[in-house]
Design a protein around this motif. Structure first.
Motif, PDB file in Angstrom:
ATOM      1  N   PRO A   1      45.628  39.578  43.895  1.00 33.52           N
ATOM      2  CA  PRO A   1      46.557  39.544  45.026  1.00 33.52           C
ATOM      3  C   PRO A   1      47.785  40.426  44.772  1.00 33.52           C
ATOM      4  O   PRO A   1      48.353  40.405  43.684  1.00 33.52           O
ATOM      5  CB  PRO A   1      46.979  38.078  45.130  1.00 33.52           C
TER       6      PRO A   1
ATOM      7  N   HIS B   1      44.174  36.727  51.855  1.00 37.04           N
ATOM      8  CA  HIS B   1      43.636  37.925  51.215  1.00 37.04           C
ATOM      9  C   HIS B   1      43.906  39.167  52.050  1.00 37.04           C
ATOM     10  O   HIS B   1      43.888  39.125  53.281  1.00 37.04           O
ATOM     11  CB  HIS B   1      42.124  37.781  51.019  1.00 37.04           C
TER      12      HIS B   1
ATOM     13  N   ASN C   1      38.952  36.964  44.170  1.00 38.45           N
ATOM     14  CA  ASN C   1      39.537  38.075  43.411  1.00 38.45           C
ATOM     15  C   ASN C   1      38.995  38.090  41.996  1.00 38.45           C
ATOM     16  O   ASN C   1      38.589  37.049  41.475  1.00 38.45           O
ATOM     17  CB  ASN C   1      41.070  37.944  43.339  1.00 38.45           C
TER      18      ASN C   1
END
Length: 171
Positions: free
Chosen positions: A15, A25, A64
Motif C-alpha cells: 500500500p 487498494h 499485496n
C-alpha cells in the motif's frame, strides 16, 4: 479483499501512503488499476477504490505482497519482498484462486526469486494456482499505457474464464 476459490487474486506490491490512509487498494488518483480493470472487461464499469468489495461478486480479489505502507515501493527491503512472497504463497495455497496476478514484474521477481520473469503467464504454480505477472498500473510506469495494460489484463481475463485443464473430468 480475498475469499476462497476466486478466479483471479490480484496482488499489488504494497500500500502507498494514500491507499493506507483511505483503506482501499489502488486509491491514489493517478493509479490506473481501476480504469484498466474495466477496460480489460473484468468489471462492467469503472469502480472507485471504495467499491473494492464488489470485486468478490465477479470472482476477483485483491491483496499485496508486502503489508507495510510506504511512499514508494523502492523503500521496501529485499527481505520484506521475500517474506511477503512466503506469506502470499501460503495465502494462495489456502484460498486456491485459479490465477494469482501480481501487478509489477519487479515485485514478482523479488518476492519469488525469479530474476528472469517477464509479463504474462509464468511456469510457476502455487499448489493448483497458476501465476500471471501484469504490468504495474502506477502512473509512474509510463511505458505502459492504459490501453496496452488493458490488453495484457484482457489476456488474463480470457485465461481465467476458461476452466482449468481437467476440471470436471472423472477417471
Amino acid at each position: 479483499m480475498v475469499a476462497d476459490g476466486l478466479k483471479v487474486l490480484f496482488c499489488g506490491i504494497n500500500p502507498g501512503l494514500m491507499t493506507a490512509a483511505a483503506g482501499h487498494h489502488f486509491a491514489r488518483p493517478g493509479n490506473r488499476f481501476w480504469p484498466v480493470l474495466h477496460l480489460s472487461g473484468f468489471i462492467p464499469r469503472r469502480f472507485e477504490p471504495s467499491e473494492q468489495a464488489e470485486l468478490l461478486s465477479y470472482g476477483l480479489g485483491i491483496t499485496n505482497v508486502v503489508a507495510r505502507p510506504t511512499a514508494r515501493a523502492d523503500e521496501l527491503t529485499a527481505e520484506e519482498y521475500r517474506e511477503g512472497g512466503r506469506i502470499l504463497g501460503a495465502k494462495v495455497e489456502r484460498l486456491r484462486p485459479r490465477w494469482l496476478a501480481v501487478v509489477g514484474v519487479t515485485a514478482y521477481r523479488a518476492a519469488f526469486d525469479d530474476r528472469k520473469a517477464s509479463i504474462g503467464p509464468q511456469q510457476r504454480t502455487i499448489g493448483s494456482t497458476r501465476v500471471w505477472v501484469l504490468p504495474n498500473p502506477s502512473g509512474l510506469n509510463a511505458h505502459w499505457t492504459a490501453a496496452t495494460m488493458a490488453e495484457e489484463f484482457g489476456r488474463l481475463r480470457k485465461a481465467a474464464e476458461n476452466p482449468p485443464v481437467g476440471a470436471g473430468l472423472r477417471a
